[in-house]
Motif scaffolding. Sequence first.
Motif, PDB file in Angstrom:
ATOM      1  N   VAL A 139       0.817  -1.214   0.000  1.00 15.78           N
ATOM      2  CA  VAL A 139       0.000   0.000   0.000  1.00 15.78           C
ATOM      3  C   VAL A 139       0.854   1.270   0.000  1.00 15.78           C
ATOM      4  O   VAL A 139       0.597   2.190  -0.800  1.00 15.78           O
ATOM      5  CB  VAL A 139      -0.989  -0.009   1.184  1.00 15.78           C
ATOM      6  CG1 VAL A 139      -1.647   1.354   1.364  1.00 15.78           C
ATOM      7  CG2 VAL A 139      -2.054  -1.079   0.961  1.00 15.78           C
ATOM      8  N   PRO A 140       1.896   1.404   0.838  1.00 15.11           N
ATOM      9  CA  PRO A 140       2.660   2.658   0.809  1.00 15.11           C
ATOM     10  C   PRO A 140       3.312   2.948  -0.538  1.00 15.11           C
ATOM     11  O   PRO A 140       3.247   4.079  -1.027  1.00 15.11           O
ATOM     12  CB  PRO A 140       3.706   2.451   1.919  1.00 15.11           C
ATOM     13  CG  PRO A 140       3.070   1.478   2.850  1.00 15.11           C
ATOM     14  CD  PRO A 140       2.316   0.536   1.972  1.00 15.11           C
ATOM     15  N   VAL A 141       3.963   1.952  -1.137  1.00 12.28           N
ATOM     16  CA  VAL A 141       4.663   2.226  -2.387  1.00 12.28           C
ATOM     17  C   VAL A 141       3.693   2.453  -3.542  1.00 12.28           C
ATOM     18  O   VAL A 141       3.998   3.186  -4.486  1.00 12.28           O
ATOM     19  CB  VAL A 141       5.655   1.090  -2.719  1.00 12.28           C
ATOM     20  CG1 VAL A 141       4.936  -0.185  -3.101  1.00 12.28           C
ATOM     21  CG2 VAL A 141       6.608   1.515  -3.837  1.00 12.28           C
ATOM     22  N   LEU A 142       2.504   1.876  -3.466  1.00 14.48           N
ATOM     23  CA  LEU A 142       1.550   2.023  -4.559  1.00 14.48           C
ATOM     24  C   LEU A 142       0.594   3.194  -4.387  1.00 14.48           C
ATOM     25  O   LEU A 142       0.165   3.791  -5.377  1.00 14.48           O
ATOM     26  CB  LEU A 142       0.743   0.723  -4.722  1.00 14.48           C
ATOM     27  CG  LEU A 142       1.520  -0.492  -5.236  1.00 14.48           C
ATOM     28  CD1 LEU A 142       0.622  -1.712  -5.282  1.00 14.48           C
ATOM     29  CD2 LEU A 142       2.136  -0.230  -6.604  1.00 14.48           C
ATOM     30  N   LEU A 143       0.261   3.548  -3.147  1.00 13.25           N
ATOM     31  CA  LEU A 143      -0.797   4.530  -2.927  1.00 13.25           C
ATOM     32  C   LEU A 143      -0.363   5.803  -2.209  1.00 13.25           C
ATOM     33  O   LEU A 143      -1.160   6.734  -2.105  1.00 13.25           O
ATOM     34  CB  LEU A 143      -1.953   3.882  -2.148  1.00 13.25           C
ATOM     35  CG  LEU A 143      -2.622   2.666  -2.795  1.00 13.25           C
ATOM     36  CD1 LEU A 143      -3.826   2.222  -1.966  1.00 13.25           C
ATOM     37  CD2 LEU A 143      -3.040   2.956  -4.224  1.00 13.25           C
ATOM     38  N   ASP A 144       0.837   5.858  -1.662  1.00 12.42           N
ATOM     39  CA  ASP A 144       1.295   7.078  -0.997  1.00 12.42           C
ATOM     40  C   ASP A 144       1.432   8.189  -2.038  1.00 12.42           C
ATOM     41  O   ASP A 144       2.140   8.050  -3.042  1.00 12.42           O
ATOM     42  CB  ASP A 144       2.640   6.827  -0.308  1.00 12.42           C
ATOM     43  CG  ASP A 144       3.073   7.993   0.565  1.00 12.42           C
ATOM     44  OD1 ASP A 144       2.956   9.155   0.125  1.00 12.42           O
ATOM     45  OD2 ASP A 144       3.540   7.742   1.686  1.00 12.42           O
ATOM     46  N   ALA A 145       0.772   9.308  -1.795  1.00 13.60           N
ATOM     47  CA  ALA A 145       0.788  10.408  -2.761  1.00 13.60           C
ATOM     48  C   ALA A 145       2.188  10.966  -2.958  1.00 13.60           C
ATOM     49  O   ALA A 145       2.548  11.393  -4.070  1.00 13.60           O
ATOM     50  CB  ALA A 145      -0.162  11.515  -2.306  1.00 13.60           C
ATOM     51  N   TYR A 146       2.992  10.984  -1.903  1.00 15.03           N
ATOM     52  CA  TYR A 146       4.345  11.511  -2.030  1.00 15.03           C
ATOM     53  C   TYR A 146       5.232  10.570  -2.838  1.00 15.03           C
ATOM     54  O   TYR A 146       6.190  11.010  -3.489  1.00 15.03           O
ATOM     55  CB  TYR A 146       4.943  11.786  -0.651  1.00 15.03           C
ATOM     56  CG  TYR A 146       4.341  13.010  -0.005  1.00 15.03           C
ATOM     57  CD1 TYR A 146       4.838  14.277  -0.279  1.00 15.03           C
ATOM     58  CD2 TYR A 146       3.248  12.905   0.842  1.00 15.03           C
ATOM     59  CE1 TYR A 146       4.277  15.413   0.283  1.00 15.03           C
ATOM     60  CE2 TYR A 146       2.674  14.037   1.424  1.00 15.03           C
ATOM     61  CZ  TYR A 146       3.197  15.281   1.132  1.00 15.03           C
ATOM     62  OH  TYR A 146       2.629  16.407   1.690  1.00 15.03           O
ATOM     63  N   ARG A 405      -0.874   9.818   2.865  1.00 18.31           N
ATOM     64  CA  ARG A 405       0.571   9.655   3.018  1.00 18.31           C
ATOM     65  C   ARG A 405       0.828   8.686   4.157  1.00 18.31           C
ATOM     66  O   ARG A 405      -0.055   8.420   4.985  1.00 18.31           O
ATOM     67  CB  ARG A 405       1.252  10.990   3.309  1.00 18.31           C
ATOM     68  CG  ARG A 405       0.861  11.617   4.635  1.00 18.31           C
ATOM     69  CD  ARG A 405       1.627  12.903   4.916  1.00 18.31           C
ATOM     70  NE  ARG A 405       1.237  13.513   6.171  1.00 18.31           N
ATOM     71  CZ  ARG A 405       1.741  13.161   7.360  1.00 18.31           C
ATOM     72  NH1 ARG A 405       2.680  12.232   7.431  1.00 18.31           N
ATOM     73  NH2 ARG A 405       1.327  13.755   8.461  1.00 18.31           N
ATOM     74  N   LEU A 406       2.036   8.165   4.202  1.00 16.20           N
ATOM     75  CA  LEU A 406       2.409   7.245   5.270  1.00 16.20           C
ATOM     76  C   LEU A 406       2.932   8.042   6.461  1.00 16.20           C
ATOM     77  O   LEU A 406       4.005   8.642   6.375  1.00 16.20           O
ATOM     78  CB  LEU A 406       3.494   6.274   4.779  1.00 16.20           C
ATOM     79  CG  LEU A 406       3.953   5.229   5.802  1.00 16.20           C
ATOM     80  CD1 LEU A 406       2.855   4.189   6.021  1.00 16.20           C
ATOM     81  CD2 LEU A 406       5.238   4.552   5.334  1.00 16.20           C
ATOM     82  N   PRO A 407       2.207   8.077   7.591  1.00 14.27           N
ATOM     83  CA  PRO A 407       2.718   8.804   8.762  1.00 14.27           C
ATOM     84  C   PRO A 407       3.989   8.147   9.304  1.00 14.27           C
ATOM     85  O   PRO A 407       4.168   6.928   9.216  1.00 14.27           O
ATOM     86  CB  PRO A 407       1.566   8.696   9.771  1.00 14.27           C
ATOM     87  CG  PRO A 407       0.353   8.347   8.960  1.00 14.27           C
ATOM     88  CD  PRO A 407       0.863   7.520   7.821  1.00 14.27           C
ATOM     89  N   GLY A 408       4.856   8.966   9.857  1.00 11.11           N
ATOM     90  CA  GLY A 408       6.117   8.456  10.381  1.00 11.11           C
ATOM     91  C   GLY A 408       5.972   7.353  11.409  1.00 11.11           C
ATOM     92  O   GLY A 408       6.707   6.351  11.354  1.00 11.11           O
ATOM     93  N   PRO A 409       5.054   7.464  12.378  1.00 17.69           N
ATOM     94  CA  PRO A 409       4.921   6.385  13.371  1.00 17.69           C
ATOM     95  C   PRO A 409       4.538   5.042  12.756  1.00 17.69           C
ATOM     96  O   PRO A 409       4.895   3.990  13.298  1.00 17.69           O
ATOM     97  CB  PRO A 409       3.818   6.901  14.304  1.00 17.69           C
ATOM     98  CG  PRO A 409       3.902   8.393  14.191  1.00 17.69           C
ATOM     99  CD  PRO A 409       4.269   8.656  12.759  1.00 17.69           C
TER     100      PRO A 409
END
Length: 502
Positions: A139-146, A405-409
């Motif tokens: 999900v992060p690599v495919l959907l993170d807007a940044y 976006r993926l939050p840091g925590p």
Amino acid sequence: MPGSEREDVRVTEEAHAGGPAVRGRGRRRMPRDLGSLARRHRWFLVVLALGTLLRALAMLGYRPALWFPDTYTYVVTVFRPRPDLVRPAGYSIFLKLLEPLHSFAAVAAVQHLMGLAAGVLVYRVARRAPRWAATLATVPVLLDAYQVELEHLLVSDTLFMFLVVSAVALCSTRRTGTAAAIGLLLAAATLTRTVGQPLIVVLAAWFLLRRRFRPAGALLAAALVPVIAYGAWFYATYQRVGLVGANGVFLYARTMSFADCARMDPPADLKVLCDPRPPERRPPSQEYIWAKDAPIVRLPGITFTQETDDLAARFAARAILTQPLDYAGSVLTELARTFRWDRPVYPDQEIYGYYEFPVTPPGPPGRYPAQVGAEFAKRYERGAIGTEIVEPYAGWLRAYQSMARLPGPVLLAALLVPPVAALGRRRAGRRLPGGAYWAVPWSAAVVLLVTPAAAAEFDYRYVLPAVPLACLAAALSIRPDLRPNAESGKELGHNIPPYVRS
């Protein structure tokens, strides 16, 4: 059988068979049709489709691509092939390969395909985990807007991420040829961003610890030959040893967040690099490299001559040796920026703005070197350059970026899952059949996060290449195919050598 139990059985069968579950005498069970394959992987396909849609919106909304200050340097190297003092030429070689298309839109499209391919690789490697965990890892690599925005920027990070993820994805191999391919991927990554250098050591160590000496040797040979060849080219150009000529300057800038010349008592030639201001009143580290009033910039000649770089390296070494605890605290402070819930402006508004989908088209470059690069970019494109913002697609992306976006925590939690899970298994007397494969992506992710904080400074774009590796490690550590030690040694794991068990 309940769904969760079926999933556990499926993963257990795959893990001990070394791949997808099988039926009969070693024959791989194949889906009867594409429909059954799609149903089995439907949630991942949904995520992949959404990721593809986001990238299509980027291509439609920001044409042909987004520009970054480094872009112009890379383009100059395409037409004037020589090693750059600050950045290795790997990304310029990538641009050169695509030059016949004469389209920066094509470059951006290829980078978006690399982002999608990285998601597919993560899902494929995470097949040892339950499908829900494998899908969640993508999900992060495919959907993170940044992440999508970074892929649309004409910078080296997407290429670097793809090369590293590809190398890590192959690390379960026992084949010497595949290990050599890993070495070539790592060499390409190192010549794209020098932070890839320690990854050669990390992945070679993985094979050595598993007593796979021939693959380890093949990896090292395949990685070192291109790197040494590039180093020879760099030496022939500048009569200097290395891949770039700015390591000392960047480390000097890193130490200026804490360096106290009153405590260091530097010799006269180093005192010219001191900043009398207290550390809490100093600007971000990068200002000590690029700002006109920075001590090192005021020295005669260009900033990255060998004399200046050596002087900066001596200053940095003295600062670290004199104030080791301050240095460690400074590194931890920079690293902690990775795990914040919010996303504050850093290191300054200009750089931060490059990571946001813009509302208005960026202006032309202001610095002379960038202006020269812009002329070469027109030659590359065979036409005008710039970014055309097309609504409503651009507006949809900006709205999405404000939310997704993926939050840091969450990244920190992903990094903590594997060691915590390993500790829990050890206390429960359980092992991961086939080895602790999570250790490879986890170690690579940690290296990619720590190295910039230790040698340069934190930057948001330096974080994103580590994200898919951290998520992959977390997925690989969540596996239901566990048995007590005694059982795993006598039954399912009897053919697994002790040194590869976790």
